[in-house]
Design a protein around this motif. Structure first.
Motif, PDB file in Angstrom:
ATOM      1  N   GLY A  34       8.705  11.373  11.096  1.00 24.02           N
ATOM      2  CA  GLY A  34       7.904  12.497  10.631  1.00 24.02           C
ATOM      3  C   GLY A  34       7.430  12.400   9.198  1.00 24.02           C
ATOM      4  N   LEU A  35       7.823  11.349   8.474  1.00 23.87           N
ATOM      5  CA  LEU A  35       7.389  11.183   7.090  1.00 23.87           C
ATOM      6  C   LEU A  35       5.868  11.003   7.068  1.00 23.87           C
ATOM      7  N   ARG A  36       5.193  11.842   6.284  1.00 26.66           N
ATOM      8  CA  ARG A  36       3.724  11.768   6.181  1.00 26.66           C
ATOM      9  C   ARG A  36       3.353  10.824   5.038  1.00 26.66           C
ATOM     10  N   VAL A  37       2.650   9.744   5.396  1.00 22.38           N
ATOM     11  CA  VAL A  37       2.311   8.698   4.442  1.00 22.38           C
ATOM     12  C   VAL A  37       0.795   8.549   4.351  1.00 22.38           C
ATOM     13  N   LEU A  38       0.296   8.496   3.116  1.00 23.39           N
ATOM     14  CA  LEU A  38      -1.096   8.167   2.861  1.00 23.39           C
ATOM     15  C   LEU A  38      -1.126   6.730   2.372  1.00 23.39           C
ATOM     16  N   LEU A  39      -1.844   5.874   3.081  1.00 23.97           N
ATOM     17  CA  LEU A  39      -1.950   4.460   2.756  1.00 23.97           C
ATOM     18  C   LEU A  39      -3.387   4.169   2.349  1.00 23.97           C
ATOM     19  N   ALA A  40      -3.594   3.749   1.105  1.00 22.74           N
ATOM     20  CA  ALA A  40      -4.917   3.361   0.615  1.00 22.74           C
ATOM     21  C   ALA A  40      -4.917   1.855   0.404  1.00 22.74           C
ATOM     22  N   GLU A  41      -5.584   1.156   1.291  1.00 21.42           N
ATOM     23  CA  GLU A  41      -5.612  -0.311   1.271  1.00 21.42           C
ATOM     24  C   GLU A  41      -6.949  -0.776   1.822  1.00 21.42           C
ATOM     25  N   ASP A  42      -7.705  -1.540   1.013  1.00 28.93           N
ATOM     26  CA  ASP A  42      -9.027  -1.978   1.453  1.00 28.93           C
ATOM     27  C   ASP A  42      -8.987  -3.240   2.304  1.00 28.93           C
ATOM     28  N   ASN A  43      -7.877  -3.983   2.291  1.00 25.43           N
ATOM     29  CA  ASN A  43      -7.760  -5.173   3.120  1.00 25.43           C
ATOM     30  C   ASN A  43      -7.303  -4.748   4.516  1.00 25.43           C
ATOM     31  N   ALA A 110       3.682  14.125  -4.969  1.00 30.44           N
ATOM     32  CA  ALA A 110       4.266  13.182  -4.008  1.00 30.44           C
ATOM     33  C   ALA A 110       4.548  11.844  -4.690  1.00 30.44           C
ATOM     34  N   PRO A 111       5.573  11.132  -4.259  1.00 32.21           N
ATOM     35  CA  PRO A 111       5.829   9.800  -4.815  1.00 32.21           C
ATOM     36  C   PRO A 111       4.641   8.883  -4.523  1.00 32.21           C
ATOM     37  N   ILE A 112       4.240   8.112  -5.525  1.00 35.43           N
ATOM     38  CA  ILE A 112       3.148   7.159  -5.366  1.00 35.43           C
ATOM     39  C   ILE A 112       3.701   5.766  -5.639  1.00 35.43           C
ATOM     40  N   VAL A 113       3.440   4.849  -4.704  1.00 34.96           N
ATOM     41  CA  VAL A 113       3.907   3.476  -4.816  1.00 34.96           C
ATOM     42  C   VAL A 113       2.694   2.556  -4.901  1.00 34.96           C
ATOM     43  N   ALA A 114       2.692   1.685  -5.913  1.00 35.23           N
ATOM     44  CA  ALA A 114       1.613   0.718  -6.107  1.00 35.23           C
ATOM     45  C   ALA A 114       1.798  -0.465  -5.163  1.00 35.23           C
ATOM     46  N   LEU A 115       0.691  -0.923  -4.598  1.00 32.17           N
ATOM     47  CA  LEU A 115       0.677  -2.150  -3.803  1.00 32.17           C
ATOM     48  C   LEU A 115      -0.224  -3.143  -4.530  1.00 32.17           C
ATOM     49  N   THR A 116       0.286  -4.340  -4.812  1.00 38.64           N
ATOM     50  CA  THR A 116      -0.531  -5.319  -5.516  1.00 38.64           C
ATOM     51  C   THR A 116       0.008  -6.729  -5.333  1.00 38.64           C
ATOM     52  N   ALA A 117      -0.878  -7.688  -5.476  1.00 39.97           N
ATOM     53  CA  ALA A 117      -0.472  -9.089  -5.446  1.00 39.97           C
ATOM     54  C   ALA A 117      -0.025  -9.556  -6.828  1.00 39.97           C
ATOM     55  N   ASP A 133       5.518   5.834  -8.980  1.00 37.60           N
ATOM     56  CA  ASP A 133       6.978   5.880  -8.937  1.00 37.60           C
ATOM     57  C   ASP A 133       7.645   4.559  -8.612  1.00 37.60           C
ATOM     58  N   ASP A 134       6.907   3.651  -7.993  1.00 34.85           N
ATOM     59  CA  ASP A 134       7.491   2.373  -7.613  1.00 34.85           C
ATOM     60  C   ASP A 134       6.368   1.368  -7.451  1.00 34.85           C
ATOM     61  N   PHE A 135       6.746   0.139  -7.099  1.00 33.67           N
ATOM     62  CA  PHE A 135       5.834  -0.986  -7.128  1.00 33.67           C
ATOM     63  C   PHE A 135       6.213  -1.931  -5.998  1.00 33.67           C
ATOM     64  N   LEU A 136       5.286  -2.262  -5.105  1.00 29.47           N
ATOM     65  CA  LEU A 136       5.517  -3.243  -4.046  1.00 29.47           C
ATOM     66  C   LEU A 136       4.509  -4.373  -4.198  1.00 29.47           C
ATOM     67  N   THR A 137       4.997  -5.600  -4.105  1.00 28.49           N
ATOM     68  CA  THR A 137       4.090  -6.733  -4.201  1.00 28.49           C
ATOM     69  C   THR A 137       3.636  -7.179  -2.812  1.00 28.49           C
ATOM     70  N   ARG A 151      13.817   5.405   0.719  1.00 30.42           N
ATOM     71  CA  ARG A 151      14.341   5.939  -0.540  1.00 30.42           C
ATOM     72  C   ARG A 151      13.676   7.256  -0.901  1.00 30.42           C
ATOM     73  N   PHE A 152      12.409   7.388  -0.582  1.00 26.56           N
ATOM     74  CA  PHE A 152      11.693   8.605  -0.936  1.00 26.56           C
ATOM     75  C   PHE A 152      11.856   9.720   0.092  1.00 26.56           C
ATOM     76  N   THR A 153      12.539   9.465   1.198  1.00 23.92           N
ATOM     77  CA  THR A 153      12.791  10.537   2.161  1.00 23.92           C
ATOM     78  C   THR A 153      13.838  11.502   1.649  1.00 23.92           C
ATOM     79  N   THR A 154      14.615  11.102   0.654  1.00 26.46           N
ATOM     80  CA  THR A 154      15.648  11.978   0.121  1.00 26.46           C
ATOM     81  C   THR A 154      15.094  12.985  -0.880  1.00 26.46           C
ATOM     82  N   ARG A 155      13.852  12.779  -1.333  1.00 30.88           N
ATOM     83  CA  ARG A 155      13.233  13.724  -2.264  1.00 30.88           C
ATOM     84  C   ARG A 155      12.596  14.862  -1.473  1.00 30.88           C
TER      85      ARG A 155
END
Length: 164
Positions: A34-43, A110-117, A133-137, A151-155
């Motif tokens: 049920g976690l609602r996630v917004l994913l912004a990714e152009d690839n 809402a927690p925002i996590v960066a996605l980047t190479a 709030d966080d960073f994923l490569t 980790r962000f489901t506890t907030r």
């Protein structure tokens, strides 16, 4: 026990007269259900991978093609987690994060996590400075993505928990 059942089946043990009580099994743990996630990714490949991984874990995923679309979606609905690619057309993830944080929309906190190479310290510092709030490569690692989401489901976020 299994050994006692085998002995009883072979006729070697007569202590199996009492009824066997099966232990109660706990239902499978689904922390992302049920976690609602917004994913912004152009690839499209990265978007499909992330969306598939999150959906399989029970998340409800909305996808934006660029930063402008992500800002508009975040302003119109409540999300528990926002994943923003740093490099997108029209509006990059850093500017999108700033606009989401500055807005009065339901996902502004809402927690925002960066996605980047680019996993460099400078990129990480810029992401944190704009309110991420966080960073994923990339390429996206399934275990890391799900661990960050869990980790962000506890907030207490407004989309799932109704707390503002």
């Amino acid at each position: 026990s299994l050994v006692e059942r085998i002995k009883a089946a072979l006729g070697e043990d007569q202590t199996m007269d009492a009824p066997v009580v099966e232990p109660e099994l706990e239902p499978p743990r689904q922390p992302l259900l049920g976690l609602r996630v917004l994913l912004a990714e152009d690839n499209p490949i990265n978007a499909l991978l992330a969306r598939t991984l999150l959906t399989r874990e029970g998340c409800v995923v909305s996808v934006a093609q660029d930063g402008e679309e992500a800002v508009a979606i975040a302003a119109s609905g409540a999300y528990d987690l926002i994943l923003l690619d740093i490099r997108m057309p029209r509006l990059d993830g850093l500017e999108a994060a700033e606009r989401i944080r500055a807005g009065a929309g339901p996902s502004a906190r809402a927690p925002i996590v960066a996605l980047t190479a680019d996993a460099g310290d400078e990129e990480r510092a810029r992401a944190l400075k704009v309110g991420m709030d966080d960073f994923l490569t990339k390429p996206i690692d399934a275990n890391r993505l799900l661990a960050v989401a869990e980790r962000f489901t506890t907030r207490p976020n407004p989309a799932t928990f109704g707390v503002e």
